[in-house]
Design a protein around this motif. Structure first.
Motif, PDB file in Angstrom:
ATOM      1  N   VAL A   1      -0.922 -17.553  -9.875  1.00 20.01           N
ATOM      2  CA  VAL A   1       0.345 -17.366  -8.899  1.00 20.01           C
ATOM      3  C   VAL A   1       1.239 -16.324  -9.367  1.00 20.01           C
ATOM      4  N   VAL A   2       1.551 -16.113 -10.551  1.00 16.05           N
ATOM      5  CA  VAL A   2       2.440 -15.255 -11.137  1.00 16.05           C
ATOM      6  C   VAL A   2       1.942 -13.665 -10.787  1.00 16.05           C
ATOM      7  N   GLU A   3       0.512 -13.780 -10.868  1.00 15.28           N
ATOM      8  CA  GLU A   3      -0.238 -12.523 -10.631  1.00 15.28           C
ATOM      9  C   GLU A   3       0.259 -12.201  -9.339  1.00 15.28           C
ATOM     10  N   ARG A   4      -0.017 -13.061  -8.465  1.00 12.12           N
ATOM     11  CA  ARG A   4       0.160 -12.819  -7.044  1.00 12.12           C
ATOM     12  C   ARG A   4       1.886 -12.410  -6.716  1.00 12.12           C
ATOM     13  N   PHE A   5       2.628 -12.900  -7.390  1.00 11.80           N
ATOM     14  CA  PHE A   5       4.169 -12.466  -7.497  1.00 11.80           C
ATOM     15  C   PHE A   5       4.319 -11.087  -7.497  1.00 11.80           C
ATOM     16  N   CYS A   6       3.404 -10.411  -8.651  1.00 13.41           N
ATOM     17  CA  CYS A   6       3.474  -9.066  -9.181  1.00 13.41           C
ATOM     18  C   CYS A   6       2.868  -8.110  -8.022  1.00 13.41           C
ATOM     19  N   ARG A   7       2.253  -8.327  -7.119  1.00 11.73           N
ATOM     20  CA  ARG A   7       1.564  -7.622  -5.983  1.00 11.73           C
ATOM     21  C   ARG A   7       2.698  -6.892  -5.146  1.00 11.73           C
ATOM     22  N   ILE A   8       2.426  -5.726  -4.694  1.00 10.67           N
ATOM     23  CA  ILE A   8       3.358  -5.092  -3.629  1.00 10.67           C
ATOM     24  C   ILE A   8       3.029  -5.141  -2.319  1.00 10.67           C
ATOM     25  N   PRO A   9       3.816  -5.777  -1.485  1.00 10.42           N
ATOM     26  CA  PRO A   9       3.241  -6.057  -0.218  1.00 10.42           C
ATOM     27  C   PRO A   9       2.561  -4.806   0.489  1.00 10.42           C
ATOM     28  N   PRO A  10       1.753  -5.028   1.300  1.00 13.49           N
ATOM     29  CA  PRO A  10       0.844  -3.862   1.917  1.00 13.49           C
ATOM     30  C   PRO A  10       1.996  -2.837   2.541  1.00 13.49           C
ATOM     31  N   GLU A  11       3.049  -3.270   3.220  1.00 17.63           N
ATOM     32  CA  GLU A  11       4.001  -2.557   4.033  1.00 17.63           C
ATOM     33  C   GLU A  11       4.537  -1.500   3.259  1.00 17.63           C
ATOM     34  N   ASP A  12       4.852  -1.850   2.004  1.00 17.99           N
ATOM     35  CA  ASP A  12       5.365  -0.946   0.825  1.00 17.99           C
ATOM     36  C   ASP A  12       4.587   0.211   0.657  1.00 17.99           C
ATOM     37  N   LEU A  13       3.070   0.012   0.488  1.00 16.67           N
ATOM     38  CA  LEU A  13       2.131   1.088   0.168  1.00 16.67           C
ATOM     39  C   LEU A  13       2.239   2.116   1.260  1.00 16.67           C
ATOM     40  N   GLU A  14       2.613   1.673   2.538  1.00 16.45           N
ATOM     41  CA  GLU A  14       2.497   2.751   3.444  1.00 16.45           C
ATOM     42  C   GLU A  14       3.498   3.966   3.434  1.00 16.45           C
ATOM     43  N   GLY A  15       3.122   5.027   3.801  1.00 16.23           N
ATOM     44  CA  GLY A  15       3.887   6.090   4.107  1.00 16.23           C
ATOM     45  C   GLY A  15       3.272   7.468   3.484  1.00 16.23           C
ATOM     46  N   GLY A  16       4.104   8.556   3.473  1.00 21.78           N
ATOM     47  CA  GLY A  16       3.574   9.880   2.850  1.00 21.78           C
ATOM     48  C   GLY A  16       2.797  10.554   4.066  1.00 21.78           C
ATOM     49  N   ALA A  17       1.603  10.172   4.406  1.00 21.64           N
ATOM     50  CA  ALA A  17       0.659  10.643   5.096  1.00 21.64           C
ATOM     51  C   ALA A  17       0.706  10.315   6.471  1.00 21.64           C
ATOM     52  N   PRO A  18       0.581  10.912   7.642  1.00 19.84           N
ATOM     53  CA  PRO A  18       0.870  10.295   9.154  1.00 19.84           C
ATOM     54  C   PRO A  18      -0.343   9.053   9.106  1.00 19.84           C
ATOM     55  N   GLY A  19       0.381   8.038   9.657  1.00 20.54           N
ATOM     56  CA  GLY A  19      -0.646   6.780   9.874  1.00 20.54           C
ATOM     57  C   GLY A  19      -0.619   5.834   8.428  1.00 20.54           C
ATOM     58  N   GLY A  20       0.147   6.302   7.580  1.00 20.55           N
ATOM     59  CA  GLY A  20       0.167   5.533   6.301  1.00 20.55           C
ATOM     60  C   GLY A  20      -1.229   5.400   5.473  1.00 20.55           C
ATOM     61  N   GLN A  21      -2.180   6.025   5.537  1.00 21.16           N
ATOM     62  CA  GLN A  21      -3.341   6.094   5.124  1.00 21.16           C
ATOM     63  C   GLN A  21      -3.446   6.791   3.837  1.00 21.16           C
ATOM     64  N   GLU A  22      -2.378   7.385   3.233  1.00 17.88           N
ATOM     65  CA  GLU A  22      -2.415   7.902   1.724  1.00 17.88           C
ATOM     66  C   GLU A  22      -2.767   7.083   0.609  1.00 17.88           C
ATOM     67  N   LYS A  23      -3.826   7.666   0.084  1.00 21.10           N
ATOM     68  CA  LYS A  23      -4.327   6.991  -1.109  1.00 21.10           C
ATOM     69  C   LYS A  23      -3.698   7.185  -2.280  1.00 21.10           C
ATOM     70  N   ARG A  24      -3.264   6.261  -3.096  1.00 18.98           N
ATOM     71  CA  ARG A  24      -2.331   6.517  -4.466  1.00 18.98           C
ATOM     72  C   ARG A  24      -3.365   6.859  -5.378  1.00 18.98           C
ATOM     73  N   ARG A  25      -2.749   7.631  -6.451  1.00 19.14           N
ATOM     74  CA  ARG A  25      -3.374   7.888  -7.458  1.00 19.14           C
ATOM     75  C   ARG A  25      -3.834   6.712  -8.287  1.00 19.14           C
ATOM     76  N   GLY A  26      -5.281   6.586  -8.682  1.00 18.90           N
ATOM     77  CA  GLY A  26      -5.800   5.771  -9.351  1.00 18.90           C
ATOM     78  C   GLY A  26      -6.184   4.422  -8.603  1.00 18.90           C
ATOM     79  N   GLU A  27      -5.941   4.628  -7.398  1.00 19.73           N
ATOM     80  CA  GLU A  27      -6.178   3.324  -6.554  1.00 19.73           C
ATOM     81  C   GLU A  27      -7.824   3.420  -5.910  1.00 19.73           C
ATOM     82  N   THR A  28      -8.353   2.235  -6.018  1.00 17.63           N
ATOM     83  CA  THR A  28      -9.764   2.447  -5.296  1.00 17.63           C
ATOM     84  C   THR A  28      -9.869   1.462  -4.362  1.00 17.63           C
ATOM     85  N   LYS A  29     -10.819   1.341  -3.206  1.00 23.31           N
ATOM     86  CA  LYS A  29     -10.843   0.472  -2.348  1.00 23.31           C
ATOM     87  C   LYS A  29     -11.083  -0.892  -2.903  1.00 23.31           C
TER      88      LYS A  29
END
Length: 174
Positions: free
Chosen positions: A136-164
């Protein structure tokens, strides 16, 4: 950091149960005491689970915007690591004591008394609590998907070190 996989936790629990069962069989064969934790270990398990939950609630409150102050990224990382450690430790304790309980049920509890069986079941229950709190606490530490959007048009920017398929946590290292 990768999210915990429940299948890995199940494999660890089964392996620990097998080792616990073998250890109990060996100690019973040589008339040694059953290798189960005392009831006082429940206090320690409860303190660890409570501390993990309190730290996780702090991260959750920040993530949901209820705190105006910036979250210390080191504290968020420590919370995530503590949550995962809590889940892994709970898995080991659950598996070990489940193996002990299975062996005691197999041979009957005449030699060791019912107290050891109930103690093993209590420790297994404490392990379940630690696993649940950790997940449960591990889930608390996740950033919501809407906070990851931004940067590139359409919000599809891939963050450093992130894999699918890999989630981001509240302590982004950007």
């Amino acid at each position: 950091m990768k999210a915990m996989r429940p299948l890995i936790l199940v494999v660890i629990a089964v392996a620990a149960a097998l080792v616990g069962w073998l250890a109990t069989s060996a100690t019973n064969r040589f008339s040694m005491p059953t290798p189960v934790l005392p009831e006082s270990a429940l206090v320690t398990m409860g303190v660890i689970a409570l501390l993990t939950l309190v730290m996780g609630v702090r991260v959750l409150r920040w993530r949901n915007g209820k705190k105006k102050a910036m979250l210390d990224p080191i504290m968020a990382a420590r919370t995530l690591i503590l949550a995962q450690a809590c889940a892994y430790a709970g898995t080991l304790l659950l598996g070990w004591h489940a193996g002990i309980a299975l062996d005691l049920l197999r041979i009957g509890t005449l030699r060791t008394g019912e107290g050891v069986l109930w103690n093993a079941l209590l420790m297994g229950g404490g392990g379940v609590v630690m696993v649940v709190v950790g997940l449960v606490v591990e889930r608390f530490c996740r950033i919501p998907p809407e906070d990851l959007e931004g940067g590139a048009p359409g919000g599809q920017e891939k963050r450093r070190g992130e894999t699918k398929g890999e989630g981001e946590y509240a302590y982004r290292a950007d």
